[in-house]
Design a protein around this motif. Structure first.
Motif, PDB file in Angstrom:
ATOM      1  N   LEU A 164      -3.014 -13.801  -3.087  1.00  0.00           N
ATOM      2  CA  LEU A 164      -2.137 -13.254  -2.073  1.00  0.00           C
ATOM      3  C   LEU A 164      -2.492 -11.788  -1.894  1.00  0.00           C
ATOM      4  O   LEU A 164      -2.688 -11.069  -2.868  1.00  0.00           O
ATOM      5  CB  LEU A 164      -0.665 -13.370  -2.490  1.00  0.00           C
ATOM      6  CG  LEU A 164      -0.177 -14.790  -2.784  1.00  0.00           C
ATOM      7  CD1 LEU A 164       1.258 -14.735  -3.289  1.00  0.00           C
ATOM      8  CD2 LEU A 164      -0.261 -15.632  -1.544  1.00  0.00           C
ATOM      9  N   ALA A 165      -2.601 -11.345  -0.663  1.00  0.00           N
ATOM     10  CA  ALA A 165      -2.984  -9.956  -0.414  1.00  0.00           C
ATOM     11  C   ALA A 165      -1.970  -9.027  -1.060  1.00  0.00           C
ATOM     12  O   ALA A 165      -0.782  -9.086  -0.752  1.00  0.00           O
ATOM     13  CB  ALA A 165      -3.066  -9.686   1.071  1.00  0.00           C
TER      14      ALA A 165
ATOM     15  N   GLN B 272      -0.877 -11.502  14.854  1.00  0.00           N
ATOM     16  CA  GLN B 272      -0.924 -10.504  13.787  1.00  0.00           C
ATOM     17  C   GLN B 272      -0.313  -9.172  14.221  1.00  0.00           C
ATOM     18  O   GLN B 272      -0.252  -8.241  13.405  1.00  0.00           O
ATOM     19  CB  GLN B 272      -2.366 -10.314  13.306  1.00  0.00           C
ATOM     20  CG  GLN B 272      -2.880 -11.522  12.545  1.00  0.00           C
ATOM     21  CD  GLN B 272      -4.224 -11.271  11.898  1.00  0.00           C
ATOM     22  OE1 GLN B 272      -4.336 -10.899  10.724  1.00  0.00           O
ATOM     23  NE2 GLN B 272      -5.278 -11.480  12.673  1.00  0.00           N
TER      24      GLN B 272
ATOM     25  N   PRO C 123       1.060 -10.790   8.219  1.00  0.00           N
ATOM     26  CA  PRO C 123       0.015  -9.986   7.574  1.00  0.00           C
ATOM     27  C   PRO C 123      -1.164  -9.709   8.508  1.00  0.00           C
ATOM     28  O   PRO C 123      -1.511 -10.525   9.357  1.00  0.00           O
ATOM     29  CB  PRO C 123      -0.432 -10.872   6.399  1.00  0.00           C
ATOM     30  CG  PRO C 123       0.718 -11.799   6.160  1.00  0.00           C
ATOM     31  CD  PRO C 123       1.320 -12.048   7.508  1.00  0.00           C
ATOM     32  N   GLY C 124      -1.774  -8.540   8.329  1.00  0.00           N
ATOM     33  CA  GLY C 124      -2.970  -8.207   9.084  1.00  0.00           C
ATOM     34  C   GLY C 124      -2.675  -7.454  10.366  1.00  0.00           C
ATOM     35  O   GLY C 124      -1.534  -7.120  10.688  1.00  0.00           O
TER      36      GLY C 124
ATOM     37  N   GLU D  46     -11.226 -13.479  10.394  1.00  0.00           N
ATOM     38  CA  GLU D  46     -10.732 -12.259   9.764  1.00  0.00           C
ATOM     39  C   GLU D  46     -11.786 -11.636   8.856  1.00  0.00           C
ATOM     40  O   GLU D  46     -12.449 -12.328   8.064  1.00  0.00           O
ATOM     41  CB  GLU D  46      -9.484 -12.579   8.940  1.00  0.00           C
ATOM     42  CG  GLU D  46      -8.841 -11.384   8.276  1.00  0.00           C
ATOM     43  CD  GLU D  46      -8.016 -10.545   9.234  1.00  0.00           C
ATOM     44  OE1 GLU D  46      -7.831  -9.341   8.962  1.00  0.00           O
ATOM     45  OE2 GLU D  46      -7.559 -11.090  10.253  1.00  0.00           O
TER      46      GLU D  46
ATOM     47  N   ARG E 108      -8.705 -15.849   6.483  1.00  0.00           N
ATOM     48  CA  ARG E 108      -7.481 -15.862   5.701  1.00  0.00           C
ATOM     49  C   ARG E 108      -6.568 -16.939   6.280  1.00  0.00           C
ATOM     50  O   ARG E 108      -6.812 -17.451   7.378  1.00  0.00           O
ATOM     51  CB  ARG E 108      -6.779 -14.501   5.726  1.00  0.00           C
ATOM     52  CG  ARG E 108      -6.111 -14.238   7.052  1.00  0.00           C
ATOM     53  CD  ARG E 108      -5.540 -12.857   7.310  1.00  0.00           C
ATOM     54  NE  ARG E 108      -5.107 -12.055   6.223  1.00  0.00           N
ATOM     55  CZ  ARG E 108      -5.053 -10.700   6.271  1.00  0.00           C
ATOM     56  NH1 ARG E 108      -5.458 -10.072   7.383  1.00  0.00           N
ATOM     57  NH2 ARG E 108      -4.623 -10.012   5.258  1.00  0.00           N
TER      58      ARG E 108
ATOM     59  N   THR F 187      -2.360 -17.684   6.969  1.00  0.00           N
ATOM     60  CA  THR F 187      -1.014 -17.117   6.972  1.00  0.00           C
ATOM     61  C   THR F 187       0.011 -18.236   7.038  1.00  0.00           C
ATOM     62  O   THR F 187      -0.123 -19.157   7.848  1.00  0.00           O
ATOM     63  CB  THR F 187      -0.836 -16.178   8.180  1.00  0.00           C
ATOM     64  OG1 THR F 187      -1.781 -15.107   8.093  1.00  0.00           O
ATOM     65  CG2 THR F 187       0.568 -15.604   8.222  1.00  0.00           C
TER      66      THR F 187
ATOM     67  N   GLN G 210       3.545 -15.297   4.241  1.00  0.00           N
ATOM     68  CA  GLN G 210       2.654 -15.159   3.096  1.00  0.00           C
ATOM     69  C   GLN G 210       1.199 -15.128   3.533  1.00  0.00           C
ATOM     70  O   GLN G 210       0.797 -15.814   4.476  1.00  0.00           O
ATOM     71  CB  GLN G 210       2.876 -16.299   2.102  1.00  0.00           C
ATOM     72  CG  GLN G 210       4.146 -16.115   1.289  1.00  0.00           C
ATOM     73  CD  GLN G 210       4.267 -17.155   0.212  1.00  0.00           C
ATOM     74  OE1 GLN G 210       4.372 -18.331   0.503  1.00  0.00           O
ATOM     75  NE2 GLN G 210       4.275 -16.731  -1.047  1.00  0.00           N
ATOM     76  N   ASP G 211       0.428 -14.348   2.820  1.00  0.00           N
ATOM     77  CA  ASP G 211      -0.984 -14.130   3.117  1.00  0.00           C
ATOM     78  C   ASP G 211      -1.817 -14.798   2.029  1.00  0.00           C
ATOM     79  O   ASP G 211      -1.816 -14.354   0.884  1.00  0.00           O
ATOM     80  CB  ASP G 211      -1.247 -12.624   3.165  1.00  0.00           C
ATOM     81  CG  ASP G 211      -2.691 -12.292   3.514  1.00  0.00           C
ATOM     82  OD1 ASP G 211      -3.114 -11.158   3.227  1.00  0.00           O
ATOM     83  OD2 ASP G 211      -3.387 -13.147   4.084  1.00  0.00           O
TER      84      ASP G 211
ATOM     85  N   GLN H 237      -5.470 -15.694   0.702  1.00  0.00           N
ATOM     86  CA  GLN H 237      -6.854 -15.272   0.861  1.00  0.00           C
ATOM     87  C   GLN H 237      -7.753 -16.043  -0.103  1.00  0.00           C
ATOM     88  O   GLN H 237      -7.298 -16.535  -1.128  1.00  0.00           O
ATOM     89  CB  GLN H 237      -6.985 -13.762   0.610  1.00  0.00           C
ATOM     90  CG  GLN H 237      -6.205 -12.922   1.595  1.00  0.00           C
ATOM     91  CD  GLN H 237      -6.472 -11.436   1.414  1.00  0.00           C
ATOM     92  OE1 GLN H 237      -7.375 -11.029   0.679  1.00  0.00           O
ATOM     93  NE2 GLN H 237      -5.679 -10.610   2.090  1.00  0.00           N
TER      94      GLN H 237
END
Length: 490
Positions: free
Chosen positions: A25-26, A95, A101-102, A134, A144, A146, A161-162, A164
């Protein structure tokens, strides 16, 4: 009846474990958000994001412009109701949406892939969004995924939630495929995320939307040589009560490319076994004949014919649920001009450009929509068309078959070269009457801006009467060359 044309090659099954990478998770785990008052049980439908008992429709334009940034991408949800779909009842997310996120950047392709399920089992469906273009940490096109959560107010960026990849690799396009299911065979709902070179699983969502819990195992990365994955499909293909996965894709064979897929059977702590079969790059799962095992319909729009691609008109292969799963035995093969399918098998038709299952006539058997985005209508090459085959106790049938294009009486618009009508298809019951209507995309319409068509179900099938269209502008997301809707969630 359709004709079987070949026996697929099945690779030696091998044991391989799959991982859930919960720590990816980022910036660590996303903070838990205050959950809205939730219904007492998990969502009845995998795509009911506001918990009102109606199925919602998700469409995306990964090439869409956001805040002046081209190809940043956006996702739109149209909420179902007793009156069906209405573009006034929608939410557009990108985004640039608060909480997501992002940042909207050129080429991110937010919405390239989609999958929905009530991951945290709070009574509201959630949406996983692939962002395959991304850039992360200076590594181009790492990708990624999301996760957007549902609530009484529908989808939003709150608590998103991110997810990755465990490692950043240029061009790996994390989120190339997404699928939700009970992959660990423990009664929970997990998310499978596909990259160009491996597959990861996530699980352990809580009702409070806590961080994803890591599961034991190792990433599945043993893809065949020269294999390029394109998507994921989940289902119980052997009727044993266990969810399985199919990775669709393409594979190089010396000087040509053919559709090729992997069947991953098993799960849980014992891992998966793999077999391989011809066919791809798109597929959909559902129990067409209602025998208790999911069937797999595979779109193969560019199959090799007599060693020449320029002879290909495309086809659809149906693998009925049975011991051994897809790839065991032979599939049914459906093509234009044979087995009762209207039309003619012509080069570059791309029959099978997309496939979707849904019960159009309310008889309890899922019907199959087949896109043919290269179909020529008159002299308009690449105008596109859609076919509907019927489900029954004996499987798919052409009894009551239907087909539509923009020159069909009652369908808005005119068939024009390059429209690509049928590039995306979705059978969807938005008004909860037990009959699915058709949503068909034409991303080439209006010089590449794109439009979606909505055809209602009436009587014993689909009807063009009262059909209508919508595009990004109707959703408040106007922008040139959006190719809307390149993605429609199944």
């Amino acid at each position: 009846m359709p004709r079987s044309r070949r026996t697929p090659t099945t690779a030696t099954a091998l044991a391989a474990s799959l991982a859930v990478v919960g720590a990816a998770l980022a910036g660590g785990a996303a903070p838990a958000a205050a959950a809205p008052a939730a219904p007492a049980a998990p969502a009845k439908f995998h795509d009911d994001f506001n918990g009102d008992g109606y199925r919602d429709l998700v469409v995306a334009a990964p090439s869409g412009t956001v805040d002046g940034v081209q190809r940043a991408g956006y996702v739109a949800v149209l909420y179902g109701s007793a009156g069906g779909l209405d573009t006034a009842e929608r939410k557009v997310l990108s985004q640039s949406t608060a909480g997501v996120p992002g940042t909207s950047e050129a080429g991110d392709a937010f919405g390239a892939t989609l999958a929905s399920a009530d991951l945290d089992r709070d009574g509201y469906a959630d949406l996983a969004v692939g962002v395959t273009g991304e850039d992360l940490g200076g590594v181009a096109d790492t990708g990624r995924t999301t996760v957007l959560y549902g609530s009484a107010g529908g989808l939003s960026g709150s608590g998103a939630q991110d997810l990755q990849p465990s490692s950043r690799i240029e061009g790996n396009a994390y989120g190339t495929g997404l699928a939700a299911g009970d992959w660990f065979h423990d009664g929970s709902t997990a998310l499978a995320i596909l990259s160009k070179d491996h597959l990861e699983l996530y699980g352990g969502w809580s009702a409070a939307r806590g961080p994803v819990r890591a599961q034991a195992g190792h990433p599945f990365a043993d893809f065949p040589e020269q294999f390029t994955p394109t998507g994921l499909v989940g289902g119980d293909f052997e009727g044993d009560g266990a969810d399985d996965l199919v990775v669709t894709g393409k594979k190089w064979f010396l000087e040509y490319v053919e559709g090729y897929s992997l069947y991953l059977k098993g799960g849980g702590p014992e891992g998966y076994t793999r077999s391989e079969f011809m066919g791809g790059p798109v597929a959909v799962a559902g129990d067409i004949d209602k025998d208790g095992a999911d069937d797999l319909a595979v779109g193969d729009p560019t199959v090799l014919e007599h060693d020449e691609y320029d002879l290909s008109g495309g086809k659809v292969e149906v693998w009925y649920g049975a011991a051994g799963g897809p790839g065991a035995g032979q599939p049914e093969v459906w093509e234009q001009g044979s087995g009762g399918v209207p039309g003619a098998y012509e080069i570059e038709d791309r029959f099978g450009s997309d496939v979707s299952l849904g019960d159009v006539d309310g008889d309890g058997y899922p019907d199959l929509a087949v896109g043919s985005d290269g179909e020529a209508i008159g002299t308009a090459y690449g105008a596109g068309a859609v076919w509907l085959l019927r489900g029954s106790a004996g499987g798919l049938t052409t009894t009551g078959v239907q087909h539509f294009n923009q020159d069909t009486a009652g369908v808005p618009g005119t068939a024009e070269a390059g429209d690509l009508f049928g590039s995306d298809v979705r059978l969807h019951d938005a008004d909860r009457d037990g009959r699915a209507g058709l949503v068909a995309g034409a991303p080439g319409e209006n010089a590449g801006n794109g439009l979606a068509w909505v055809l209602r179900a009436r009587g014993g099938g689909l009807t063009a009467e009262g059909s209508w269209t919508f595009g990004g502008a109707a959703l408040g997301a106007a922008g040139g060359n959006a190719r809307f809707p390149e993605t429609i969630a199944e």
